[in-house]
Design a protein around this motif. Structure first.
Motif, PDB file in Angstrom:
ATOM      1  N   ASN A  69       0.832  -1.204   0.000  1.00 58.73           N
ATOM      2  CA  ASN A  69       0.000   0.000   0.000  1.00 58.73           C
ATOM      3  C   ASN A  69       0.867   1.255   0.000  1.00 58.73           C
ATOM      4  N   LEU A  70       0.551   2.161  -0.915  1.00 60.02           N
ATOM      5  CA  LEU A  70       1.221   3.451  -1.003  1.00 60.02           C
ATOM      6  C   LEU A  70       0.207   4.500  -0.552  1.00 60.02           C
ATOM      7  N   SER A  71       0.443   5.075   0.616  1.00 63.41           N
ATOM      8  CA  SER A  71      -0.543   5.947   1.242  1.00 63.41           C
ATOM      9  C   SER A  71      -0.027   7.374   1.344  1.00 63.41           C
ATOM     10  N   PHE A  72      -0.954   8.311   1.441  1.00 65.12           N
ATOM     11  CA  PHE A  72      -0.560   9.702   1.665  1.00 65.12           C
ATOM     12  C   PHE A  72      -1.666  10.439   2.388  1.00 65.12           C
ATOM     13  N   VAL A  73      -1.246  11.483   3.108  1.00 64.84           N
ATOM     14  CA  VAL A  73      -2.153  12.285   3.931  1.00 64.84           C
ATOM     15  C   VAL A  73      -1.984  13.745   3.546  1.00 64.84           C
ATOM     16  N   ILE A  74      -3.105  14.399   3.227  1.00 67.58           N
ATOM     17  CA  ILE A  74      -3.111  15.823   2.889  1.00 67.58           C
ATOM     18  C   ILE A  74      -3.445  16.601   4.156  1.00 67.58           C
ATOM     19  N   THR A  75      -2.551  17.469   4.572  1.00 66.29           N
ATOM     20  CA  THR A  75      -2.664  18.060   5.906  1.00 66.29           C
ATOM     21  C   THR A  75      -3.166  19.500   5.934  1.00 66.29           C
ATOM     22  N   VAL A  81       3.766  11.180   2.727  1.00 68.65           N
ATOM     23  CA  VAL A  81       3.609   9.934   1.978  1.00 68.65           C
ATOM     24  C   VAL A  81       4.195   8.791   2.796  1.00 68.65           C
ATOM     25  N   VAL A  82       3.489   7.668   2.819  1.00 64.36           N
ATOM     26  CA  VAL A  82       4.015   6.476   3.491  1.00 64.36           C
ATOM     27  C   VAL A  82       4.346   5.438   2.429  1.00 64.36           C
ATOM     28  N   ASN A  83       5.609   5.207   2.264  1.00 67.43           N
ATOM     29  CA  ASN A  83       6.272   4.269   1.359  1.00 67.43           C
ATOM     30  C   ASN A  83       6.763   4.959   0.102  1.00 67.43           C
ATOM     31  N   GLY A  84       8.058   4.752  -0.159  1.00 69.98           N
ATOM     32  CA  GLY A  84       8.682   5.337  -1.333  1.00 69.98           C
ATOM     33  C   GLY A  84       8.261   4.660  -2.616  1.00 69.98           C
ATOM     34  N   GLY A  85       7.763   3.408  -2.521  1.00 70.83           N
ATOM     35  CA  GLY A  85       7.380   2.656  -3.707  1.00 70.83           C
ATOM     36  C   GLY A  85       8.493   1.753  -4.182  1.00 70.83           C
ATOM     37  N   THR A 200       7.766   0.147  10.907  1.00 71.65           N
ATOM     38  CA  THR A 200       7.349   1.503  11.287  1.00 71.65           C
ATOM     39  C   THR A 200       5.849   1.664  11.116  1.00 71.65           C
ATOM     40  N   GLN A 201       5.227   2.311  12.105  1.00 63.92           N
ATOM     41  CA  GLN A 201       3.806   2.626  12.057  1.00 63.92           C
ATOM     42  C   GLN A 201       3.629   4.138  12.110  1.00 63.92           C
ATOM     43  N   VAL A 202       2.677   4.647  11.335  1.00 61.96           N
ATOM     44  CA  VAL A 202       2.357   6.072  11.357  1.00 61.96           C
ATOM     45  C   VAL A 202       0.971   6.214  11.980  1.00 61.96           C
ATOM     46  N   TRP A 203       0.926   6.785  13.165  1.00 61.86           N
ATOM     47  CA  TRP A 203      -0.289   6.872  13.979  1.00 61.86           C
ATOM     48  C   TRP A 203      -0.783   8.316  13.955  1.00 61.86           C
ATOM     49  N   GLN A 206      -5.599  11.917  16.287  1.00 62.00           N
ATOM     50  CA  GLN A 206      -6.797  12.756  16.217  1.00 62.00           C
ATOM     51  C   GLN A 206      -7.874  12.160  15.320  1.00 62.00           C
ATOM     52  N   TRP A 207      -7.480  11.256  14.418  1.00 61.71           N
ATOM     53  CA  TRP A 207      -8.442  10.601  13.539  1.00 61.71           C
ATOM     54  C   TRP A 207      -8.592   9.107  13.835  1.00 61.71           C
ATOM     55  N   GLY A 208      -7.835   8.622  14.803  1.00 62.92           N
ATOM     56  CA  GLY A 208      -7.951   7.217  15.187  1.00 62.92           C
ATOM     57  C   GLY A 208      -7.498   6.240  14.112  1.00 62.92           C
ATOM     58  N   ILE A 209      -6.571   6.665  13.255  1.00 64.59           N
ATOM     59  CA  ILE A 209      -6.123   5.792  12.168  1.00 64.59           C
ATOM     60  C   ILE A 209      -4.633   5.529  12.276  1.00 64.59           C
ATOM     61  N   VAL A 210      -4.253   4.277  12.044  1.00 59.88           N
ATOM     62  CA  VAL A 210      -2.839   3.915  12.005  1.00 59.88           C
ATOM     63  C   VAL A 210      -2.528   3.342  10.623  1.00 59.88           C
ATOM     64  N   ILE A 211      -1.504   3.906   9.990  1.00 55.48           N
ATOM     65  CA  ILE A 211      -0.954   3.324   8.762  1.00 55.48           C
ATOM     66  C   ILE A 211       0.105   2.353   9.264  1.00 55.48           C
ATOM     67  N   ALA A 212      -0.274   1.077   9.312  1.00 50.68           N
ATOM     68  CA  ALA A 212       0.395   0.115  10.183  1.00 50.68           C
ATOM     69  C   ALA A 212       1.648  -0.498   9.599  1.00 50.68           C
ATOM     70  N   GLY A 213       1.796  -0.468   8.277  1.00 50.72           N
ATOM     71  CA  GLY A 213       2.910  -1.198   7.710  1.00 50.72           C
ATOM     72  C   GLY A 213       2.737  -2.696   7.912  1.00 50.72           C
ATOM     73  N   ASP A 214       3.843  -3.423   7.879  1.00 47.55           N
ATOM     74  CA  ASP A 214       3.782  -4.884   7.837  1.00 47.55           C
ATOM     75  C   ASP A 214       3.704  -5.551   9.204  1.00 47.55           C
ATOM     76  N   ILE A 215       3.328  -4.808  10.224  1.00 44.85           N
ATOM     77  CA  ILE A 215       3.013  -5.464  11.488  1.00 44.85           C
ATOM     78  C   ILE A 215       1.655  -6.135  11.401  1.00 44.85           C
ATOM     79  N   ALA A 216       0.802  -5.695  10.451  1.00 39.62           N
ATOM     80  CA  ALA A 216      -0.600  -6.121  10.408  1.00 39.62           C
ATOM     81  C   ALA A 216      -0.987  -6.617   9.013  1.00 39.62           C
ATOM     82  N   PHE A 217      -1.637  -7.793   8.978  1.00 43.16           N
ATOM     83  CA  PHE A 217      -2.120  -8.393   7.740  1.00 43.16           C
ATOM     84  C   PHE A 217      -3.565  -8.830   7.924  1.00 43.16           C
TER      85      PHE A 217
END
Length: 322
Positions: A69-75, A81-85, A200-203, A206-217
């Motif tokens: 997953n290639l994710s990004f957050v507009i602030t 961006v989470v993950n360089g690809g 690495t996890q990006v938590w 304020q929105w209750g969302i974690v971009i978890a990376g490969d700790i979670a499947f």
């Protein structure tokens, strides 16, 4: 802030515990976005949080290595961006999508670990002058294994590997670091040993969302690496990761979901496999037979055929010395 996207409203229902069912995923699903290097078009899953969901199959020429997953957050004051690809071209394709959505610049890329699909696109982001952040252990892995990983990507990606090179992140952290960007606070975390070095996890509390990376499947079987500590992975997952109290989870692979679902298919899977291997060891079983312990409860997961026997063998080798 703008109203919730219609797709996100539907997702919110699907993520409630009463509706926690595996999302439809298959290694046989063809490229969902053929006009782009991306396997799928980025979707806004909750307001301001987008993810381009990768194939659940292994990396191939057909999916351009976009199998995570290639994710990004507009602030409001930049994009994280989470993950360089998995390649220069894949990173550029993601950036093209970001630029079609917002005029805000990408200010930071976070590599979720030291695997190729997390860092081989760093060459594109560095060329744009974007800072790249990773955990110190992931950086060490990139420094030690990066050239080998690049060669592997060049092997399957052929002409699509053009422009890719190993670029080590220019920013690092150890336990955690906090990023303030616009009106969003990001906690970039290394919660402990799990899938691999530097997970690495990006938590975003304020929105209750974690971009978890490969700790979670949850849609594909978790791969267990040689040298992985599944006991440690369970302890990290059931402890500090669960303690975040996340409402939404974007895993490293597969569609966004909730904690109940990733617990079922990560921690519960690892516990079940360890129990089966433990029983096998107690009965005097050997490695050759350990590959075939019963994992039929998980046979519906993508990559089961590629990973089930390997996972069993690696857990046997780990537990043999516990």
């Amino acid at each position: 802030m703008k109203p919730i996207h219609a797709a996100a409203a539907a997702l919110a229902l699907a993520l409630s515990p009463a509706f926690a069912m595996p999302a439809l995923a298959s290694e046989d699903i063809a490229d969902q976005y053929p006009q782009s290097e991306l396997y799928s078009k980025p979707v806004e899953f909750i307001p301001h949080v987008f993810s381009a969901i990768g194939a659940t199959a292994p990396p191939t020429y057909e999916n351009s290595g976009h199998n995570n997953n290639l994710s990004f957050v507009i602030t409001g004051d930049g994009v994280l961006v989470v993950n360089g690809g998995a390649s220069y071209r894949l990173a550029k394709a993601l950036h093209d999508e970001i630029k079609s959505i917002t005029d805000q610049p990408v200010k930071l890329v976070v590599n979720e670990n030291g695997q190729g699909h997390a860092f081989l696109g760093n060459s594109y982001w560095a060329e744009q002058g974007v800072d790249i952040l990773a955990h110190v252990d992931a950086i060490h892995e990139i420094e030690e294994e990066g050239d080998f990983v690049l060669q592997g990507m060049q092997g399957y990606n052929r002409d699509k590997a053009e422009g890719s090179s190993v670029v080590v992140p220019n920013l690092s952290f150890e336990d955690s670091t906090t990023i303030e960007m616009g009106d969003v606070t990001f906690e970039v975390l290394h919660l402990g040993p799990a899938h691999g070095p530097g997970d690495t996890q990006v938590w975003i509390p304020q929105w209750g969302i974690v971009i978890a990376g490969d700790i979670a499947f949850h849609e594909r079987m978790p791969p267990i690496f040689a040298g992985s500590c599944t006991k440690c992975w369970i302890e990290t997952f059931d402890g500090p990761f669960t303690d975040l109290g996340a409402t939404y989870v974007i895993p490293g692979h597969g569609h966004p979901t909730n904690m109940a679902q990733v617990t079922r298919y990560t921690s519960d899977y690892l516990k079940d496999l360890r129990a089966k291997i433990g029983e096998h060891l107690d009965n005097g079983g050997n490695l050759a037979d350990a590959y075939y312990v019963d994992q039929s409860n998980w046979a519906h997961l993508d990559t089961f055929e590629e990973l089930a026997t390997k996972n069993a063998g690696r857990v046997f080798e780990e537990m043999e010395w516990e």
